[in-house]
Design a protein around this motif. Structure first.
Motif, PDB file in Angstrom:
ATOM      1  N   ALA A 130       0.875  -1.178   0.000  1.00  0.00           N
ATOM      2  CA  ALA A 130       0.000   0.000   0.000  1.00  0.00           C
ATOM      3  C   ALA A 130       0.913   1.229   0.000  1.00  0.00           C
ATOM      4  O   ALA A 130       1.529   1.542   1.027  1.00  0.00           O
ATOM      5  CB  ALA A 130      -0.912   0.002   1.225  1.00  0.00           C
ATOM      6  N   GLY A 171      -2.540  11.686   2.272  1.00  0.00           N
ATOM      7  CA  GLY A 171      -3.566  12.351   3.065  1.00  0.00           C
ATOM      8  C   GLY A 171      -4.672  12.986   2.250  1.00  0.00           C
ATOM      9  O   GLY A 171      -5.438  13.803   2.750  1.00  0.00           O
ATOM     10  N   GLY A 227      -6.820  10.952   0.192  1.00  0.00           N
ATOM     11  CA  GLY A 227      -7.842   9.974  -0.166  1.00  0.00           C
ATOM     12  C   GLY A 227      -7.455   8.982  -1.254  1.00  0.00           C
ATOM     13  O   GLY A 227      -8.300   8.204  -1.700  1.00  0.00           O
ATOM     14  N   GLY A 252      -7.509   5.551   0.305  1.00  0.00           N
ATOM     15  CA  GLY A 252      -8.899   5.261   0.657  1.00  0.00           C
ATOM     16  C   GLY A 252      -9.671   4.727  -0.535  1.00  0.00           C
ATOM     17  O   GLY A 252     -10.440   3.760  -0.420  1.00  0.00           O
ATOM     18  N   SER A 306       2.816  -0.276   8.452  1.00  0.00           N
ATOM     19  CA  SER A 306       3.818   0.657   8.973  1.00  0.00           C
ATOM     20  C   SER A 306       3.166   1.590   9.992  1.00  0.00           C
ATOM     21  O   SER A 306       1.940   1.627  10.147  1.00  0.00           O
ATOM     22  CB  SER A 306       4.374   1.490   7.813  1.00  0.00           C
ATOM     23  OG  SER A 306       3.369   2.367   7.336  1.00  0.00           O
ATOM     24  N   ARG A 313      -8.786   3.264  10.526  1.00  0.00           N
ATOM     25  CA  ARG A 313      -9.923   4.042  10.026  1.00  0.00           C
ATOM     26  C   ARG A 313     -10.822   3.192   9.118  1.00  0.00           C
ATOM     27  O   ARG A 313     -12.013   3.467   8.980  1.00  0.00           O
ATOM     28  CB  ARG A 313      -9.408   5.267   9.274  1.00  0.00           C
ATOM     29  CG  ARG A 313     -10.499   6.183   8.821  1.00  0.00           C
ATOM     30  CD  ARG A 313      -9.969   7.587   8.620  1.00  0.00           C
ATOM     31  NE  ARG A 313     -10.979   8.435   8.012  1.00  0.00           N
ATOM     32  CZ  ARG A 313     -11.916   9.065   8.686  1.00  0.00           C
ATOM     33  NH1 ARG A 313     -11.954   8.968   9.990  1.00  0.00           N
ATOM     34  NH2 ARG A 313     -12.792   9.812   8.054  1.00  0.00           N
TER      35      ARG A 313
END
Ligand SMILES: CC(C)(COP(=O)(O)OP(=O)(O)OC[C@H]1O[C@@H](n2cnc3c(N)ncnc32)[C@H](O)[C@@H]1OP(=O)(O)O)[C@@H](O)C(=O)NCCC(=O)NCCS
Length: 169
Positions: free
Chosen positions: A97, A105, A107, A110, A133, A142
């Motif tokens: 990832a 930060g 998205g 996401g 990590s 989240r």
């Protein structure tokens, strides 16, 4: 998700497409990983640790196989430049990832994760696992993941702290 499908979303990183990775993406993916580790992870890992994690801008021989294993999704901008990627193995292990440092930060991960989790459900996986990590831990929390252990892994002779995590689907 059919192998030809791609998804589109306007994120805080701008408009993005998510599609399956291909062999021609391998070099760009390694360059992105190298920058994500060397620059993006600098707040949490020392230079020595980052050098052990991503030692060279040249990919290792095994890279293409690692990158393309299982479900490999890449996010690109509208001119096709890669902004991030995520992979999920046949064993339900979420291996990679990484997001370009200047897009962190906003998205990108996401969006990738949303599609990876849908792909995981479609494959009938009941539980996903990863080793996250310091930066990825709050991201996965989240998304509803739990930490199962904190561990030190030895990479190129250097101990790197990460977190075993899992999510029941
Ligand atoms: C971890 C990583 C992939 C996350 O990607 P990202 O695109 O920055 O994450 P997103 O912007 O999609 O984050 C989604 C949500 O997770 C949360 N989140 C993500 N990273 C976070 C962090 N470091 N701390 C706290 N919350 C975080 C945010 O609250 C965000 O919520 P929002 O969309 O409501 O603001 C990225 O930071 C990265 O590449 N890091 C460097 C390399 C690395 O550590 N990779 C993981 C290897 S295991």
């Amino acid at each position: 998700m059919s192998r030809v499908t791609c998804f589109f979303r306007v994120t805080r990183a701008g408009p993005l497409r998510v599609r399956f990775g291909r062999s021609s993406d391998s070099d760009a993916a390694w360059a992105l990983l190298y920058n994500a580790v060397q620059t993006g992870a600098a707040s949490q890992y020392t230079q020595r640790e980052r050098n052990a994690w991503a030692p060279s801008p040249t990919p290792p021989d095994t890279w293409q196989r690692t990158f393309l294993t299982g479900t490999c999704l890449v996010a690109t901008n509208m001119v096709g430049r890669m902004q991030g990627f995520m992979t999920l193995g046949e064993d339900a292990y979420l291996d990679l990832a990484y997001v370009a440092p200047r897009q962190m930060g906003k998205g990108v991960a996401g969006f990738l994760y949303e599609r990876i989790e849908i792909a995981a459900r479609n494959q009938g996986f009941a539980q996903l696992s990863t080793e996250a990590s310091h930066l990825a831990k709050p991201f996965f929390q989240r998304q509803g993941w739990q930490v199962t252990a904190r561990q030190d892994v030895i990479r190129n002779g250097v101990a790197l702290t990460n977190f075993r995590m899992s999510k029941t689907l």
